[in-house]
Scaffold this motif. Structure first.
Motif, short mmCIF file in Angstrom:
data_model
loop_
_atom_site.label_atom_id
_atom_site.label_comp_id
_atom_site.label_asym_id
_atom_site.label_seq_id
_atom_site.Cartn_x
_atom_site.Cartn_y
_atom_site.Cartn_z
N PHE A 212 -32.30 -5.05 32.99
CA PHE A 212 -33.75 -5.17 33.10
C PHE A 212 -34.26 -4.42 34.32
O PHE A 212 -35.26 -3.68 34.28
N ALA A 213 -33.52 -4.56 35.44
CA ALA A 213 -33.93 -3.89 36.68
C ALA A 213 -33.84 -2.38 36.53
O ALA A 213 -34.74 -1.62 36.97
N TYR A 219 -38.44 3.29 34.21
CA TYR A 219 -39.82 3.35 33.73
C TYR A 219 -40.74 3.86 34.83
O TYR A 219 -41.60 4.70 34.61
N VAL A 220 -40.51 3.34 36.02
CA VAL A 220 -41.38 3.75 37.14
C VAL A 220 -41.19 5.22 37.47
O VAL A 220 -42.11 5.96 37.72
N LYS A 221 -39.92 5.66 37.49
CA LYS A 221 -39.65 7.03 37.86
C LYS A 221 -40.05 8.01 36.77
O LYS A 221 -40.48 9.13 37.06
N LEU A 222 -39.89 7.63 35.55
CA LEU A 222 -40.17 8.55 34.47
C LEU A 222 -41.63 8.49 34.02
O LEU A 222 -42.06 9.30 33.19
N ARG A 223 -42.37 7.55 34.50
CA ARG A 223 -43.80 7.46 34.06
C ARG A 223 -44.54 8.66 34.63
O ARG A 223 -44.47 8.96 35.82
#
Length: 226
Positions: A212-213, A219-223
């Motif tokens: 999950f982490a 997600y944060v880096k690829l957004r």
């Protein structure tokens, strides 16, 4: 069965004793005869000896048919009767070849009309009484020996039973200890299985948390940024 056989042995024994006493008296009387009378009496005694020998053989067969504990003292008696018969045969030979005796000696041997008042008759009666006493004593000794054997056997049986009881008790205690150990082992295995499942749950939880982490980080880096 052994009691009946023992009774039959005593019957043969009494028959032989009666024949032996009769033979002994006739042998003692032989020197008082001469010529044809002596030969006739000698032949008569020889026939009685053969009859007594047959009784001893029947007695021996009966004794050997009994259990060992009972037959052994009876076989010893048979040997004594055989020795007695051999002595009678030897006495017959001596009396048959002895010189004739006179009237006084005939009376002493009990061949006169007043046999029961002679010293020979008294000796016979004393001998008969002594033999009966000896037989009674032998029977009592044999019964005592049998009682001692029975007591020893009973004591041995009780000792064996006591030993078997102790063995059973030890085996029971061993089984009880084994059962306790099995119960403890089951508890230990149960606790180990529970801890394994607990560790697996914790491990799965940690893995899920890490996945999950990682997902959040990706997600944060690829957004895409605005």
């Amino acid at each position: 069965m052994s009691n009946d056989a023992s009774a039959l042995f005593r019957q043969y024994e009494n028959e032989y004793c009666s024949k032996s006493t009769d033979i002994s008296r006739k042998i003692q009387a032989l020197p008082s005869y001469s010529g044809e009378n002596r030969r006739t009496k000698t032949t008569e005694v020889e026939g009685l000896l053969k009859s007594a020998d047959a009784v001893i053989k029947s007695m021996e067969m009966e004794a050997r048919s009994l259990p060992a504990a009972t037959s052994q003292p009876l076989i010893t008696k048979v040997k004594e009767y055989k020795a007695d018969l051999a002595n009678l045969k030897e006495s017959l030979k001596k009396s048959a070849s002895a010189a004739p005796i006179g009237d006084a000696a005939r009376a002493e041997l009990g061949l006169g009309g007043d046999y029961y008042s002679t010293s020979a008759a008294q000796r016979d009666r004393m001998l008969s009484a002594t033999q009966r006493m000896e037989k009674t004593t032998q029977n009592l000794e044999w019964a005592k020996n049998q009682l001692d054997v029975t007591q020893d056997l009973g004591a041995q049986i009780l000792q064996d039973l006591h030993g078997q009881r102790e063995t059973i008790l030890r085996a029971s205690n061993t089984l009880k200890g084994a059962d306790d150990n099995i119960t403890k082992s089951r508890k230990i295995l149960s606790n180990m299985a529970r801890r394994i499942w607990q560790n697996k749950i914790i491990m799965f939880g940690i893995i899920a948390f890490l996945v999950f982490a990682i997902g959040i980080i990706l997600y944060v880096k690829l957004r895409p940024s605005n």
